[in-house]
Scaffold this active site. Structure first.
Site, PDB file in Angstrom:
ATOM      1  CG  ASP A 119     -40.216  17.281  46.709  1.00 45.69           C
ATOM      2  OD1 ASP A 119     -40.530  17.167  45.595  1.00 45.69           O
ATOM      3  OD2 ASP A 119     -39.446  16.059  47.143  1.00 45.69           O
ATOM      4  CB  SER A 153     -49.535  13.960  52.094  1.00 49.33           C
ATOM      5  OG  SER A 153     -49.424  15.441  51.965  1.00 49.33           O
ATOM      6  CB  SER A 335     -47.602   9.715  54.531  1.00 40.93           C
ATOM      7  OG  SER A 335     -46.769  10.065  55.579  1.00 40.93           O
ATOM      8  CE1 TYR A 336     -42.750  12.398  48.252  1.00 40.41           C
ATOM      9  CE2 TYR A 336     -42.360  14.443  49.361  1.00 40.41           C
ATOM     10  CZ  TYR A 336     -42.030  13.651  48.291  1.00 40.41           C
ATOM     11  OH  TYR A 336     -41.092  14.132  47.331  1.00 40.41           O
ATOM     12  N   PRO A 337     -42.349  10.544  52.382  1.00 41.02           N
ATOM     13  CG  PRO A 337     -40.581   9.357  51.554  1.00 41.02           C
ATOM     14  CD  PRO A 337     -42.022   9.649  51.334  1.00 41.02           C
TER      15      PRO A 337
END
Length: 862
Positions: A119, A153, A335-337
């Protein structure tokens, strides 16, 4: 053999990724900072054999701060923070020595692969790592590419190996957008916060907040809460009337009919309609309809929806929910939150995560049926271009995760299964009746196929009685018709879930920062969290927002921050210039700040109505050294002393109790000393209110007590009561607490180490003599004869608390019950032996305690 350095964002992530890539064939060791491990293995990279070193950072390596004097509130006009104040990048956590650690591990490396979170913040940390590592890596040859970025991810074998196979480059534009946000928030937030904190805390005594903070995102967030509060306060209930009718469907069952007019606000008109219908004995069927309807399955799960549900249904605050989700991610369960996307890409393997749940005791039957009969393609949602929606990556049980993490994981899993399930189908039956001239309706629903509601039962179509079969012209006996009087209700306070929705709608914060902003307004005492996780503004929060509206509504409305967020996103996309956006935004807020300062009287008028002046607050405690009148102790945060005669306010240490210290006075300024204490098992020390706010010596800082004062002769000072270097932190000195008898204590003046010693001694003094071994000051201890623990019925003994074998049995080391921010040392390196420090600042230690004379204090750490 060449070396590849790989860096993840957290130690647990580094271990998981290294384990996958090395197939478990790796060696591990601790790094020099003691927090981050280094995992090493051999493999191939760019077609050649290499040695891999996988390690991590702990979030941001650097943080932005002002230089020198610009960090001191009393020496700088807040207006200077907008442009004149220089900033620098400092280590985010100096104790971790992260830059040095990265440089040690990066020295001699040929390539670097960045495994930071995917991100904007992760991209920013990428460049923080590169700034530390690139200068000491091996030089490149012929323009060879040495910097790589892994994008992933989830922590699964498939995703990690795929990321390693398609390495890219870090995105400099996204990193710049984070730099811009950090600098804007620092300059704008600090300028407004410093001004209004100093202004209002200097006038009012019961604000009950140590900081009157302003934030470009925080303040509009508070504004939403106060706006709802204002609607509640201004709401005036109105009375209305409805007609309610009942008809007999058969002998044992009746139907309740809804009035088609819904309600009327005039009682006489309602009475007229009642009179027109109450004499009727039958209700005639005017029309019937049966229609098949569908309740759509949910969109794929993104961060904002997860936080909403966690608050409204699981009772978890946004900050706590986000932290829990991040733990589940680093452990490989989800997975990536952090994602804004609610749409799965076409090539996403939906069956893989579903198969992981095929043997779960709670939903195995549903999953197996979907895998056998075929899954339903998820609804098309919003593709933000970041990460796929939040997805469970492997099966788990409550025993594995613990109750809190399990509740969130269970919801995420059920939501995912629901997205690949079928819509819920039901039959809606409606019968329209006429009773006299008035029309009424009755509705019923019958489930045809539960679809996704099987896995999300709380979304089920409510069970309603099936309606009788009838046709136009049929009649039913009216059993009752009556008029009900009701009142309109005010809206309730915003729930966290509703606030998150408003913040997302107006572009306040990001999916990552929304929980932080909500947590901030709670921590600042601007709102309180009531039952049902509803946010009720405090008096301070209400007055602040009303004051902003009165002076400049744009400071609290979401419009200006939303516009700034759009500009930051343009920087991330490479469509806007970083410097231009930063300069323009700061110029706008600088003008607003000057207008705010000039118009502060408008907010002050509101403060006067709600809060008490300093002079009318608190209770008399100690005498002022200037006028010798009593100063008032104001206990509400931030606790302080105020002299109404001199119109001076003196800040005190927080998070403890304050009382008068034997009416003793400071020899420098004649102020009466006060005693700060964190409790009976914690630490305490005297302080002079004036010296603590106006340090008398160059080596003292604001906020220091007598236990850090370097006055050479004052009986309360470090010079007279200091013993020797703290056994835990590097900069602290152990100081005798002369007020602690008969349960005597020696406490570090920097960290929270406390040694309980010489219980039942009636006098303990710091001797002028020092230990011949370690140069620490000797202690002279006097016991009552009946309670003396000394050998041979001795009642007096003088010795070194570190080296004397008689004292070793009389010392018990603990940590203070409460650690105040002033105790800056904190838990440091746990060292058994080290250089001791003399009690006077002028004495330079020269000897180490020998290994064979381990003290009771030092032995605690071995």
């Amino acid at each position: 053999m060449r070396t590849v350095l790989m860096v993840a964002e957290k130690p647990s992530l580094a271990q998981s990724i290294a384990k996958i890539l090395s197939r478990g064939n790796m060696s591990s060791r601790k790094g020099l900072n003691g927090t981050c491990s280094v995992h090493e293995y051999t493999g191939t990279f760019a077609g050649q054999p290499v040695r891999f070193k996988m390690t991590s950072v702990c979030g941001h390596v650097m943080t932005l701060d002002f230089l020198g004097k610009y960090n001191k509130w009393d020496k700088v006009d807040p207006a200077e923070l907008f442009s004149q104040a220089p900033t620098e990048k400092k280590e985010a956590n100096p104790k971790l020595n992260m830059v040095k650690f990265l440089q040690v591990e990066g020295k001699g490396c040929d390539y670097i692969v960045l495994w930071l979170d995917c991100d904007k913040e992760g991209e920013n940390i990428c460049f923080e790592v590169l700034d530390a590592v690139l200068p000491i890596m091996n030089p490149t040859h012929g323009g060879e590419k040495t910097v790589f970025r892994a994008r992933f991810s989830s922590i699964t074998d498939t995703d990690i190996c795929a990321a390693m196979a398609r390495l890219g480059e870090p995105d400099h534009n996204e990193a710049l957008s984070v730099d811009a946000r950090q600098e804007l928030d620092l300059r704008i937030g600090c300028a407004f916060t410093r001004f209004q904190t100093k202004y209002f805390q200097g006038k009012y005594g019961n604000l009950d907040s140590s900081l009157i903070s302003f934030g470009p995102c925080q303040t509009p967030t508070l504004g939403f809460c106060v706006e709802r509060h204002d609607k509640i306060q201004s709401f005036k209930p109105e009375t209305y009337w409805v007609l309610q009718a009942k008809v007999n469907a058969d002998k044992d069952r009746s139907l309740l009919l809804d009035w088609d007019r819904v309600r009327v606000f005039d009682r006489e008109i309602a009475q007229m309609f009642l009179n027109m219908t109450k004499l009727e004995k039958e209700a005639q069927v005017e029309a019937t309809s049966r229609k098949e309807k569908a309740k759509q399955r949910p969109l794929a799960l993104n961060t904002v929806e997860m936080l909403r549900v966690a608050s409204s249904s699981l009772g978890m605050g946004p900050q706590h929910a986000m932290q829990t989700a991040e733990r589940l991610y680093t452990q490989g369960y989800i997975s990536y939150p952090r994602t804004e996307t609610t749409h799965y890409p076409e090539n996403f393997d939906l069956k893989g995560p579903l198969r992981q749940q095929a043997n779960h005791p709670y939903w195995a039957d549903t999953v197996k049926r979907l895998l056998t009969e075929g899954i339903n393609r998820p609804r098309k949602g919003h593709d933000a271009g970041d990460h796929p929606p939040i997805t469970p990556m492997r099966s788990a049980t409550e025993a594995e995760l613990g109750s809190e993490a399990w509740r969130l994981y269970e919801y995420i899993t059920r939501h995912f299964i629901a997205t690949v399930s079928y819509d819920c189908k039901y039959l809606q039956s409606t019968i329209s009746f006429r009773i006299g001239p008035e029309h009424f309706t009755c509705t019923g629903k019958t489930v045809i196929s539960p679809g996704f509601t099987e896995i999300m039962p709380w979304q089920s179509v409510p069970l309603e009685e099936s309606l009788p079969t009838c046709q136009r012209g049929d009649t039913f006996a009216v059993s009752e018709i009556k008029m009900l009087e009701k009142q309109t209700n005010p809206p309730d306070y915003l729930t966290e879930a509703e606030l998150i929705t408003l913040m997302e709608k107006h572009g306040i914060g990001t999916d990552a920062s929304i929980p932080v902003h909500i947590n901030n307004i709670c921590q600042r005492n601007y709102v309180t969290v009531e039952s049902g996780r509803r946010l009720k503004p405090t008096n301070l929060g209400i007055v602040l927002v009303h004051g902003y509206y009165k002076i400049d509504a744009e400071l609290v409305l979401p419009t200006i921050r939303s516009a700034v967020e759009k500009q930051l996103n343009l920087i991330a996309q490479g469509k806007a210039d970083y410097r231009q956006v930063l300069g323009h935004t700061l110029d706008v807020f600088k003008r607003k700040f000057h207008y705010f300062v000039d118009s502060i009287a408008g907010m002050d008028e509101l403060m006067e109505v709600s809060f008490s002046p300093l002079a009318a607050t608190g209770k008399p405690l100690s005498r002022c050294g200037k006028c010798h009148r009593f100063m008032k102790y104001i206990q509400a945060k931030p606790s302080r002393l105020h002299c109404s005669h001199c119109d001076e306010t003196y800040t005190l240490p927080q998070n403890g109790t304050i009382k008068l210290y034997k009416e003793l006075r400071c020899p420098l300024d004649d102020f009466e000393l006060v005693l700060w204490s964190s409790g009976s098992r914690g630490k305490s020390y005297p302080l002079c209110p004036y010296c603590a706010n106006h340090p008398p010596f160059r080596d003292m800082k604001k906020g220091m007590g007598c236990n850090e004062c370097t006055h050479p002769t004052c009986q309360h000072s470090l010079s007279m009561l200091g013993i020797g270097q703290c056994v835990e932190c590097e900069s602290g000195v152990l100081v005798l607490d002369p007020t602690s008898g008969p349960k005597w204590k020696v406490a570090c003046n920097k960290c929270n180490v406390v040694a309980h010693c010489f219980e039942n001694a009636y006098r303990v003094r710091v001797s002028v003599d020092t230990c011949s071994t370690c140069e620490a000051a000797l202690l002279a201890v006097d016991f009552n004869k009946a309670k003396s623990p000394l050998p041979g019925d001795e009642t007096q003994h003088t010795g070194c608390v570190f080296c004397d074998p008689i004292f070793q049995e009389l010392v018990e080391l603990k940590h203070a019950a409460s650690c105040h921010p002033m105790h800056r040392g904190g838990p440091g390196r746990r060292q058994g032996r080290g250089r001791a420090r003399g009690r006077r600042p002028t004495v330079k230690p020269s000897a180490r305690r020998p290994k064979d004379k381990m003290s009771a204090l030092a032995a605690y750490f071995v």
